[in-house]
Design a protein around this motif. Structure first.
Motif, PDB file in Angstrom:
ATOM      1  N   ASN A  42       0.815  -1.213   0.000  1.00  0.00           N
ATOM      2  CA  ASN A  42       0.000   0.000   0.000  1.00  0.00           C
ATOM      3  C   ASN A  42       0.849   1.264   0.000  1.00  0.00           C
ATOM      4  N   ILE A  46       0.758   4.284  -2.878  1.00  0.00           N
ATOM      5  CA  ILE A  46       0.646   5.716  -2.550  1.00  0.00           C
ATOM      6  C   ILE A  46       1.813   6.485  -3.159  1.00  0.00           C
ATOM      7  N   SER A  49       1.601   6.784  -6.959  1.00  0.00           N
ATOM      8  CA  SER A  49       0.476   7.652  -7.331  1.00  0.00           C
ATOM      9  C   SER A  49       0.853   9.125  -7.194  1.00  0.00           C
ATOM     10  N   VAL A  50       1.713   9.419  -6.228  1.00  0.00           N
ATOM     11  CA  VAL A  50       2.147  10.795  -6.013  1.00  0.00           C
ATOM     12  C   VAL A  50       3.251  11.189  -6.989  1.00  0.00           C
ATOM     13  N   GLN A  56      -1.897  10.346 -11.793  1.00  0.00           N
ATOM     14  CA  GLN A  56      -2.621  11.387 -11.060  1.00  0.00           C
ATOM     15  C   GLN A  56      -3.984  11.608 -11.705  1.00  0.00           C
ATOM     16  N   TYR A  60      -6.770   6.757  -9.326  1.00  0.00           N
ATOM     17  CA  TYR A  60      -5.606   6.585  -8.463  1.00  0.00           C
ATOM     18  C   TYR A  60      -5.635   7.513  -7.256  1.00  0.00           C
ATOM     19  N   GLY A  64      -5.272   5.768  -3.787  1.00  0.00           N
ATOM     20  CA  GLY A  64      -4.330   6.228  -2.776  1.00  0.00           C
ATOM     21  C   GLY A  64      -4.994   6.368  -1.419  1.00  0.00           C
ATOM     22  N   ASN A  65      -6.227   6.896  -1.412  1.00  0.00           N
ATOM     23  CA  ASN A  65      -6.990   6.978  -0.165  1.00  0.00           C
ATOM     24  C   ASN A  65      -7.275   5.593   0.395  1.00  0.00           C
ATOM     25  N   SER A  67      -5.530   2.861  -0.058  1.00  0.00           N
ATOM     26  CA  SER A  67      -4.282   2.290   0.466  1.00  0.00           C
ATOM     27  C   SER A  67      -3.940   2.889   1.832  1.00  0.00           C
TER      28      SER A  67
END
Length: 324
Positions: A42, A46, A49-50, A56, A60, A64-65, A67
């Motif tokens: 996870n 994250i 994704s960043v 982005q 995703y 990300g949330n 994860s």
């Protein structure tokens, strides 16, 4: 401290799997490995994704949330489980139990809502692709994610505050965590208000989001079946296959635990379901989302290649990403 009609307990005992001492070491090893894999998988999702601009996108952002929730959810209960599996005194203080209960409820509740939001995202992407960038703009996505968090956190606060005000006639929790249903079994008397709160929250966070997910996928399936080419249908379905798999795993475990009839001999089954629900599903989420996702694989390769170059520049041992 002795009150007039009940005792205020400052320490709770988590029975966990103490009835099976030979099994505890095995469970410790399995739980530790799964927890570490959960954190690694996870956190990687994250991170990429960043860092990767191609990821982005709304999907995703929600992933990300998801994860981050899985990391918080497992971290609320698994470290305590690991300590207690090796300890003869399986205790937790009242405030620790309250925090553990709140975090588990809030993360689990938020995930229920977020999975419904992600289903809507897939519905717009497949059924209305031309307007997708307009409908699912960044502001809308942030607002939807925020609503998920606020709903989960507020309902968890409501449940936890009511549950911990009930007088308890014991402090032995027949569970490996301060799971709300296990804690409520210690209540000296039944509380109609608590039962109503649990019922309303359960309906709000389980059947209603599940219904929204089913409706979204009914429209998605209808749209996919109208696509003329087999390749087009396969591509359209692949964009929501991972989410559907996670929904089945998550809601299957949650519904079986919270909406099943209460039986006197069902506590051991509850513990096993809770362990699968609390460790296995968060561990599988990043694996499911990345297994057939070329974008995620490419992003991980890019991240590993960057780390490879950095280590090489520092003269440190590096690794190969050729076969990843």
């Amino acid at each position: 401290m002795q009150g007039e009609n009940f005792t205020v307990w400052r320490i709770f005992i988590l029975e966990g799997f103490s009835q099976y001492p030979r099994l505890e070491i095995v469970l410790f090893v399995i739980s530790l490995v799964m927890y570490l894999v959960t954190l690694l998988g996870n956190s990687t999702l994250i991170l990429i994704s960043v860092l990767d601009s191609r990821l982005q996108t709304p999907m995703y952002l929600f992933l990300g949330n998801l994860s981050f929730m899985d990391i918080c959810y497992t971290s609320a209960s698994i470290p305590t489980l690991l300590v207690n599996l090796l300890s003869s005194q399986k205790t937790i203080i009242f405030s620790g139990c309250a925090v553990q209960m709140y975090l588990s409820l809030s993360m689990g509740s938020t995930e229920c809502v977020l999975l419904a939001v992600m289903a809507y995202d897939r519905y717009v992407a497949i059924c209305n692709p031309l307007r997708y960038p307009i409908i699912m703009n960044r502001q809308v996505c942030v607002q939807m994610a925020t609503v998920s968090w606020v709903t989960g956190c507020l309902t968890a606060l409501l449940e936890t505050s009511f549950a911990l005000q009930i007088p308890f006639c014991g402090n032995l929790i027949d569970h490996f965590t301060c799971e709300i249903l296990a804690v409520l079994k210690l209540a000296c008397t039944s509380s109609l208000l608590m039962d109503m709160v649990m019922l309303v929250v359960s309906i709000l966070l389980l059947p209603i989001p599940m219904l929204l997910i089913c409706v979204s996928y009914a429209f998605i399936l209808s749209t996919i079946l109208r696509i003329s080419s087999a390749e087009g249908r396969k591509k359209a379905f692949s964009t929501c296959g991972a989410h559907l798999t996670v929904v089945i795993l998550y809601y299957g475990a949650a519904l079986s635990m919270y909406l099943k009839p209460s039986l006197s001999n069902s506590q051991e089954i509850d513990k096993i379901i809770s362990l699968l629900y609390g460790v296995l599903t968060p561990m599988l989420n990043p694996i499911i989302y990345s297994l057939r996702n070329k974008e995620v694989k490419d992003a991980v390769k890019k991240l590993l290649a960057h780390e490879h170059l950095r280590l090489s520049a520092c003269g440190l041992p590096s690794f190969s990403v050729e076969k990843f």
